[in-house]
Design a protein around this motif. Structure first.
Motif, PDB file in Angstrom:
ATOM      1  N   TYR A  97       4.903  -7.487   3.711  1.00 64.49           N
ATOM      2  CA  TYR A  97       3.557  -7.545   4.295  1.00 64.49           C
ATOM      3  C   TYR A  97       3.417  -8.760   5.191  1.00 64.49           C
ATOM      4  CZ  TYR A  97       1.713  -3.617   1.664  1.00 64.49           C
ATOM      5  OH  TYR A  97       1.470  -2.355   1.177  1.00 64.49           O
ATOM      6  N   GLN A  98       3.947  -9.909   4.763  1.00 66.11           N
ATOM      7  CA  GLN A  98       3.850 -11.114   5.573  1.00 66.11           C
ATOM      8  C   GLN A  98       4.555 -10.936   6.908  1.00 66.11           C
ATOM      9  OE1 GLN A  98       1.873 -13.759   4.916  1.00 66.11           O
ATOM     10  NE2 GLN A  98       2.397 -14.361   6.995  1.00 66.11           N
ATOM     11  N   GLU A  99       5.736 -10.339   6.877  1.00 68.68           N
ATOM     12  CA  GLU A  99       6.469 -10.085   8.125  1.00 68.68           C
ATOM     13  C   GLU A  99       5.671  -9.175   9.044  1.00 68.68           C
ATOM     14  OE1 GLU A  99      10.183  -8.491   6.702  1.00 68.68           O
ATOM     15  OE2 GLU A  99      10.941 -10.479   6.131  1.00 68.68           O
ATOM     16  N   HIS A 100       5.040  -8.157   8.497  1.00 65.75           N
ATOM     17  CA  HIS A 100       4.266  -7.224   9.313  1.00 65.75           C
ATOM     18  C   HIS A 100       3.001  -7.882   9.861  1.00 65.75           C
ATOM     19  CE1 HIS A 100       6.333  -3.492   7.373  1.00 65.75           C
ATOM     20  NE2 HIS A 100       7.175  -4.281   8.014  1.00 65.75           N
ATOM     21  N   ILE A 101       2.373  -8.721   9.060  1.00 69.48           N
ATOM     22  CA  ILE A 101       1.181  -9.454   9.521  1.00 69.48           C
ATOM     23  C   ILE A 101       1.542 -10.319  10.735  1.00 69.48           C
ATOM     24  CG2 ILE A 101      -0.408 -11.333   8.908  1.00 69.48           C
ATOM     25  CD1 ILE A 101      -0.289 -10.112   5.978  1.00 69.48           C
ATOM     26  N   LEU A 112      -6.263  -5.664   7.155  1.00 65.24           N
ATOM     27  CA  LEU A 112      -5.931  -4.798   6.026  1.00 65.24           C
ATOM     28  C   LEU A 112      -4.671  -5.284   5.316  1.00 65.24           C
ATOM     29  CD1 LEU A 112      -6.232  -2.253   4.283  1.00 65.24           C
ATOM     30  CD2 LEU A 112      -4.850  -1.054   6.008  1.00 65.24           C
ATOM     31  N   LEU A 113      -3.629  -5.586   6.081  1.00 67.39           N
ATOM     32  CA  LEU A 113      -2.378  -6.018   5.468  1.00 67.39           C
ATOM     33  C   LEU A 113      -2.536  -7.350   4.746  1.00 67.39           C
ATOM     34  CD1 LEU A 113       0.263  -4.987   8.152  1.00 67.39           C
ATOM     35  CD2 LEU A 113      -0.532  -3.713   6.145  1.00 67.39           C
ATOM     36  N   THR A 114      -3.372  -8.218   5.276  1.00 71.89           N
ATOM     37  CA  THR A 114      -3.634  -9.495   4.606  1.00 71.89           C
ATOM     38  C   THR A 114      -4.331  -9.258   3.271  1.00 71.89           C
ATOM     39  OG1 THR A 114      -3.747 -10.657   6.721  1.00 71.89           O
ATOM     40  CG2 THR A 114      -4.803 -11.727   4.832  1.00 71.89           C
ATOM     41  N   LYS A 115      -5.281  -8.341   3.268  1.00 72.60           N
ATOM     42  CA  LYS A 115      -5.985  -8.005   2.025  1.00 72.60           C
ATOM     43  C   LYS A 115      -5.005  -7.454   0.981  1.00 72.60           C
ATOM     44  CE  LYS A 115      -9.825  -5.225   0.312  1.00 72.60           C
ATOM     45  NZ  LYS A 115     -10.983  -4.422   0.680  1.00 72.60           N
ATOM     46  N   ILE A 116      -4.149  -6.537   1.406  1.00 66.76           N
ATOM     47  CA  ILE A 116      -3.178  -5.951   0.474  1.00 66.76           C
ATOM     48  C   ILE A 116      -2.200  -7.029   0.005  1.00 66.76           C
ATOM     49  CG2 ILE A 116      -1.307  -4.290   0.208  1.00 66.76           C
ATOM     50  CD1 ILE A 116      -2.828  -2.471   2.198  1.00 66.76           C
ATOM     51  N   ARG A 117      -1.690  -7.845   0.930  1.00 63.08           N
ATOM     52  CA  ARG A 117      -0.755  -8.906   0.554  1.00 63.08           C
ATOM     53  C   ARG A 117      -1.376  -9.832  -0.495  1.00 63.08           C
ATOM     54  NH1 ARG A 117      -0.426 -13.449   4.398  1.00 63.08           N
ATOM     55  NH2 ARG A 117      -2.381 -13.747   3.291  1.00 63.08           N
ATOM     56  N   ASN A 118      -2.635 -10.163  -0.306  1.00 60.04           N
ATOM     57  CA  ASN A 118      -3.308 -11.044  -1.263  1.00 60.04           C
ATOM     58  C   ASN A 118      -3.419 -10.399  -2.643  1.00 60.04           C
ATOM     59  OD1 ASN A 118      -3.507 -12.990   0.701  1.00 60.04           O
ATOM     60  ND2 ASN A 118      -5.631 -12.534   1.205  1.00 60.04           N
ATOM     61  N   LEU A 121      -0.064 -10.671  -4.243  1.00 61.00           N
ATOM     62  CA  LEU A 121       0.117 -12.025  -4.796  1.00 61.00           C
ATOM     63  C   LEU A 121      -0.523 -12.129  -6.179  1.00 61.00           C
ATOM     64  CD1 LEU A 121      -0.531 -14.118  -1.568  1.00 61.00           C
ATOM     65  CD2 LEU A 121       1.577 -14.151  -2.921  1.00 61.00           C
ATOM     66  N   GLU A 122      -1.692 -11.510  -6.336  1.00 59.61           N
ATOM     67  CA  GLU A 122      -2.349 -11.488  -7.653  1.00 59.61           C
ATOM     68  C   GLU A 122      -1.504 -10.712  -8.662  1.00 59.61           C
ATOM     69  OE1 GLU A 122      -6.327  -9.947  -7.208  1.00 59.61           O
ATOM     70  OE2 GLU A 122      -6.845 -11.492  -5.730  1.00 59.61           O
ATOM     71  N   HIS A 123      -0.947  -9.580  -8.245  1.00 61.72           N
ATOM     72  CA  HIS A 123      -0.091  -8.790  -9.138  1.00 61.72           C
ATOM     73  C   HIS A 123       1.128  -9.606  -9.568  1.00 61.72           C
ATOM     74  CE1 HIS A 123      -1.653  -4.872  -7.078  1.00 61.72           C
ATOM     75  NE2 HIS A 123      -2.547  -5.401  -7.879  1.00 61.72           N
ATOM     76  N   LEU A 124       1.708 -10.322  -8.627  1.00 60.21           N
ATOM     77  CA  LEU A 124       2.871 -11.153  -8.942  1.00 60.21           C
ATOM     78  C   LEU A 124       2.519 -12.154 -10.036  1.00 60.21           C
ATOM     79  CD1 LEU A 124       5.760 -12.131  -8.370  1.00 60.21           C
ATOM     80  CD2 LEU A 124       4.801 -13.559  -6.532  1.00 60.21           C
ATOM     81  N   GLU A 125       1.399 -12.798  -9.900  1.00 53.85           N
ATOM     82  CA  GLU A 125       0.970 -13.773 -10.912  1.00 53.85           C
ATOM     83  C   GLU A 125       0.702 -13.093 -12.253  1.00 53.85           C
ATOM     84  OE1 GLU A 125       1.216 -17.071 -10.682  1.00 53.85           O
ATOM     85  OE2 GLU A 125       2.125 -16.539  -8.769  1.00 53.85           O
ATOM     86  N   GLU A 126       0.102 -11.902 -12.214  1.00 50.24           N
ATOM     87  CA  GLU A 126      -0.176 -11.169 -13.450  1.00 50.24           C
ATOM     88  C   GLU A 126       1.118 -10.811 -14.172  1.00 50.24           C
ATOM     89  OE1 GLU A 126      -2.630  -7.929 -12.091  1.00 50.24           O
ATOM     90  OE2 GLU A 126      -4.317  -9.257 -11.694  1.00 50.24           O
ATOM     91  N   PHE A 127       2.127 -10.347 -13.431  1.00 56.29           N
ATOM     92  CA  PHE A 127       3.404 -10.014 -14.068  1.00 56.29           C
ATOM     93  C   PHE A 127       4.079 -11.261 -14.640  1.00 56.29           C
ATOM     94  CE2 PHE A 127       3.514  -6.000 -11.378  1.00 56.29           C
ATOM     95  CZ  PHE A 127       3.389  -5.149 -12.467  1.00 56.29           C
ATOM     96  N   LYS A 128       3.999 -12.360 -13.915  1.00 54.92           N
ATOM     97  CA  LYS A 128       4.580 -13.608 -14.427  1.00 54.92           C
ATOM     98  C   LYS A 128       3.884 -14.043 -15.712  1.00 54.92           C
ATOM     99  CE  LYS A 128       6.387 -15.482 -10.105  1.00 54.92           C
ATOM    100  NZ  LYS A 128       6.264 -16.562  -9.110  1.00 54.92           N
TER     101      LYS A 128
END
Length: 134
Positions: A97-101, A112-118, A121-128
């Motif tokens: 997503y960052q590359e596409h942004i 839209l892509l920034t919203k999804i990327r953010n 990032l929340e999902h990544l933290e939740e899995f961690k």
């Protein structure tokens, strides 16, 4: 960047979302019901929403959403292996997503892509956090 080029990038994002949906759904269905399986289910629903947003944007740009997916890897049988795999999926999505942004010049698509990327990032933290709780 042409609308067709943007659609190609968005379709590659859509493929990633579909992969995540399928992996997360299988995981929450196969994990004994607990807080972790419910969290994975919630994240799967978020990914479904991302797929919908991407599909809508693709259509708005005159393209056709591609409902494909990569070869699926469900992350193993142990919960810790699944969660480690999920972290990798989220990291890959965030990077893409960052590359596409950075390369897309359409402000509406970038937003839209920034919203999804953010949210990724929340999902990544939740899995961690889920791995730490184990």
């Amino acid at each position: 960047m042409t609308a067709k080029e943007i659609v190609e990038l968005l379709n590659s994002d859509l493929v990633g979302e579909i992969e995540a949906i399928l992996v997360y759904v299988k995981q929450f269905l196969t994990i004994k019901e607990c807080a972790i399986s419910r969290e994975i289910e919630e994240i799967a629903v978020d990914e479904m929403r991302h797929a919908e947003w991407l599909g809508d944007m693709i259509v708005d740009l005159g393209g056709e959403p591609k409902i494909d997916h990569a070869t699926l890897d469900f992350g193993g049988r142990r919960m810790s292996d699944m969660l480690s795999h999920d972290i990798g999926l989220e990291e890959t999505a965030i990077k893409q997503y960052q590359e596409h942004i950075e390369v897309i010049d359409n402000p509406k698509v970038k937003k839209l892509l920034t919203k999804i990327r953010n949210e990724e990032l929340e999902h990544l933290e939740e899995f961690k956090e889920l791995i730490e709780e184990m």
